[in-house]
Design an enzyme around this catalytic site. Structure first.
Site, PDB file in Angstrom:
ATOM      1  NE  ARG A 166      -1.821   1.962   3.467  1.00 55.18           N
ATOM      2  CZ  ARG A 166      -1.646   1.772   4.779  1.00 55.18           C
ATOM      3  NH1 ARG A 166      -2.192   0.740   5.375  1.00 55.18           N
ATOM      4  NH2 ARG A 166      -0.910   2.612   5.472  1.00 55.18           N
ATOM      5  CE1 TYR A 226       1.322   3.034   8.574  1.00 50.38           C
ATOM      6  CE2 TYR A 226       0.090   4.760   9.688  1.00 50.38           C
ATOM      7  CZ  TYR A 226       0.228   3.875   8.639  1.00 50.38           C
ATOM      8  OH  TYR A 226      -0.722   3.834   7.652  1.00 50.38           O
ATOM      9  CG  HIS A 248      -6.137   2.160   6.449  1.00 52.25           C
ATOM     10  ND1 HIS A 248      -6.139   0.840   6.063  1.00 52.25           N
ATOM     11  CD2 HIS A 248      -7.320   2.372   7.069  1.00 52.25           C
ATOM     12  CE1 HIS A 248      -7.275   0.280   6.432  1.00 52.25           C
ATOM     13  NE2 HIS A 248      -8.011   1.190   7.048  1.00 52.25           N
TER      14      HIS A 248
END
Length: 373
Positions: free
Chosen positions: A264, A277, A268
């Site tokens: 990805r 992160y 998200h």
């Protein structure tokens, strides 16, 4: 059943099936080669155009959300090969149960851009009639669609149908009870269901290494499913594996599972900040495995007219983007009655009472405004 071999990845050996490498080179793959004998330069070009179109669709969706036209958007950047390769392998009568990220699969199914955006804008509780395109509406609840797929597949088997069911989910969903229960039911009843996991390495802010210490596909073996683990950024490998898995489930010998190893590249959803992160070096590593670049490089090695292909892809992507923009500018806002329109398939006195109470509630604001004058 194991259909994996050691393929060399930039970060070391990785066990998955691969046909086209990141540099565009052709990799012999006995497990998959027979399933893509028809994939010539024309088909490769069409797959490239498809991936370019859904990349543009994704960019437009993100831009529309940033401009306040959509309430939320779930990006698919980096997962184009997984969605187009699997979407183009399906028969028209096969039924799809997607998660919230399968915009590319919806594109393959011919879902109208207007219908695709309605839910994300908040203009409707769902975007399209599932039976017009044999694809359920996008599912927000993590993993719930896999149970729907298992039930639908059991119904197909009882009806004696030759169609198959495919359900999509991410690596994080494999930790949900629904996904595991769905595999139990599908395996127990030998239902014609293909479980398609897009392992994009991040379940929101949690890495896949927190979901499992091994390969996700190995979990499915424990339920008795036939499994394929493929390079999810290789559209040809995904196409081949999906064709092979669909042939397996249609044969009546039980469900199957594909783990498409992808990444990805974006957030998200547009409510997420992945820089909090995720390491930028990881992005660089996966950018070198870009699904569009590798097909372009492969076509170039075959002597294809790459400039003409990119012009065709750009024109198709522009047309799709224009359709999305036109849909947003012409989409009506929902009325109060729309909130109650599709809760039941027929009239319901309890629901009608709620509708009337809500109308009175809204009217009270108008009455208060009149008094304050």
């Amino acid at each position: 059943m194991s259909n994996t071999f050691d393929a060399q990845a930039p970060d070391g050996p990785e066990r998955y099936l691969q046909v086209i490498g990141p540099d565009g080179s052709r990799t012999p793959c006995p497990e998959l080669d027979d399933w893509v004998q028809d994939v010539d330069t024309r088909v490769l070009g069409d797959l490239y155009v498809d991936m370019a179109c859904i990349r543009r669709l994704d960019q437009e969706g993100t831009a529309l959300q940033r401009q306040g036209e959509l309430g939320l958007w779930a990006p698919l950047l980096g997962q184009e090969a997984a969605q187009i390769g699997s979407g183009r392998a399906l028969d028209r009568n096969d039924f799809i149960f997607p998660s919230y990220r399968e915009h590319g699969v919806a594109y393959c199914r011919g879902v109208n851009p207007h219908d695709l955006l309605r839910m994300w804008r908040g203009a409707a509780p769902s975007g399209w009639n599932p039976y017009e395109v044999n694809m359920a509406n996008q599912q927000i609840v993590i993993g719930a669609q896999t149970l729907h797929a298992a039930g639908y597949g059991m119904g197909l088997k009882l009806d004696g149908s030759t169609s198959a069911v495919i359900t999509y989910f991410g690596d994080g969903a494999t930790s949900q009870g629904d996904v595991n229960e769905a595999m139990v039911f599908a395996a127990s009843y030998q239902a014609p269901v293909l479980f398609f996991c897009q392992n994009n390495h991040w379940a929101i802010s949690e890495p896949v290494t927190r979901q499992t210490t091994g390969y996700i596909a190995d979990r499915a073996k424990g339920f008795g499913l036939a499994t394929w683990r493929v390079d999810g950024n290789d559209v040809v490998a995904v196409l081949a594996a999906t064709r092979a898995a669909l042939a397996h489930v249609r044969s009546g010998t039980g469900p199957a599972f594909i783990e498409a190893v992808t990444y990805r590249m974006g957030a998200h959803t547009t409510a997420d900040d992945p820089t909090r992160y995720r390491d930028a070096l990881e992005l660089e590593e996966w950018a070198a495995k870009d699904p569009l670049d590798r097909i372009a490089a492969h076509l170039d090695s075959l002597g294809a007219d790459l400039e003409a292909l990119k012009l065709r892809a750009s024109a198709a992507a522009d047309a799709l983007a224009a359709g999305l923009r036109e849909a947003i500018t012409t989409m009506p806002d929902p009325s109060v009655d729309d909130l109650f329109a599709h809760v039941y398939s027929h009239g319901h006195s309890w629901l009608e009472g709620q509708r009337e109470e809500y109308r009175l509630y809204l009217d009270s604001f108008a009455a208060d405004a009149e008094v304050s004058r």
